[in-house]
Design an enzyme around this catalytic site. Sequence first.
Site, PDB file in Angstrom:
ATOM      1  N   GLU B  46      63.093  56.533  46.240  1.00 15.82           N
ATOM      2  CA  GLU B  46      62.580  57.768  46.343  1.00 15.82           C
ATOM      3  C   GLU B  46      61.477  58.194  47.086  1.00 15.82           C
ATOM      4  OE1 GLU B  46      62.757  55.777  43.628  1.00 15.82           O
ATOM      5  OE2 GLU B  46      61.197  56.051  42.216  1.00 15.82           O
ATOM      6  N   ASN B  47      60.797  57.248  47.589  1.00 19.54           N
ATOM      7  CA  ASN B  47      59.743  57.333  48.546  1.00 19.54           C
ATOM      8  C   ASN B  47      60.244  57.974  49.727  1.00 19.54           C
ATOM      9  OD1 ASN B  47      60.629  54.814  48.567  1.00 19.54           O
ATOM     10  ND2 ASN B  47      58.788  54.298  49.927  1.00 19.54           N
TER      11      ASN B  47
END
Lengths: 218, 217
Positions: B46-47
Amino acid sequence: MDKWITKKAFINLLKNHQSIMVGGFMTCGTPETLIDWVLESEVKDLTIICNDAGYPDQGVGKLIKARRVKKLIASHIGLNPYAGSQMSEDALDVTLVPQGTLAEQIRAHGAGLGGILTPTGRHTIVEEGKHVIRHNDQDYLLETAIGADLALIQIEACDRLGNAVYSKTARNFNPIMASAANTVVALTNHQRDSIDPECVVTPHIFIDYIVKEDTHGS
Amino acid sequence: MDPKEIIARRVAKELSDGDLVNLGIGLPTLVANFIDPKIDVYLQSENGLIGLGPIPEKGQEDKNLTNAGGQYVTLKQGGMYFDSATSFGIIRGGHVNVTVLGALEVDSEGSLASWIIPKKLVPGMGGAMDLVVGAKKVIVATTHTNKGNPKIKTQCSLPLTAYKEVDLIVTELAVIEVKEDGLHLIERHPDTTIEEIINQTDAPLKYTNVKPMEVKS
């Protein structure tokens, strides 16, 4: 127009009580040199908006450890024990926000919206005190937009005007924060004669000032 | 076999060709080691990436290429990067087929507590709340108990990550499906009994045809 500034001009942009957005995800993509310059300045009582609290000696963690931060808005503080301990002793006001909500609140501000409706956080403590709005038979939380006085972002390269590209996962919150602050300062690793217009991630109009990574002059 | 490996191997069998999958930090990350090499599974972090590859060899780390746990990673061919708003648009928008994450507690309604122990541990929710709400299928991968204390409960006592979102619970002892009428024990580890599982679970379990859990590669 010349956006390229030195350390002295950067420090002149800083003030007590400012709200500052800082790009980066667990300090990957955080403009460390600019954080160091904020530390060198005397400013305090800052509001910091960042994905996380960084580490004690990296990212915004350095500002927290030095007790320069009054309020922190972040999705995660677990890697910086100073954030937790200052929160417990009421020296630091921490608002924990789901990461996707934080990203969208920042994006919304940059896009001129007052807020967003999200299903994230329903029936959790995130919902407390917020408006719940029903749409298409589903409940959403109204999360208001977040802007800041200043954004400090890390870019990989840009042209003279500031058309910017990023490096890998160092992109993260940087492009959205570039849209959401009154003044945006980008730390760049490289200046290029031109950036392929098809590949520009952040258009130059979002960036007010640029610092070249190796500029240590006054 | 190590309990974590048993769990990771079993979770990996839930993934299908073409799935976009987000693996949480810790135990869920191990699932990547056991994905059938004959299928294409795209791992999201998700980064800001899809196409998560293995941990780089020593000396090959790139400080600008990490996963959501801050570990250095690599990108597979066909992978790409994006900003955090796009990343969570992918997550909340229902484009992630499966998310796998750990638990402090999970309950008979499919509610999950995983991000805070008030006054003791307050790390923050990170991206977990968005992932659990947004992913099409939510798998909780966790040891069955925390040092003997059941993690699977009738109702979570800790603050929730999300309400009624969990679809499947995989532990080293059992595979449990969350349905409208509660928890259904569908598989048990060959070395344990249904009674042992019930004794270590603090919620009613329904069961009719309990199959042996597949834990081999």
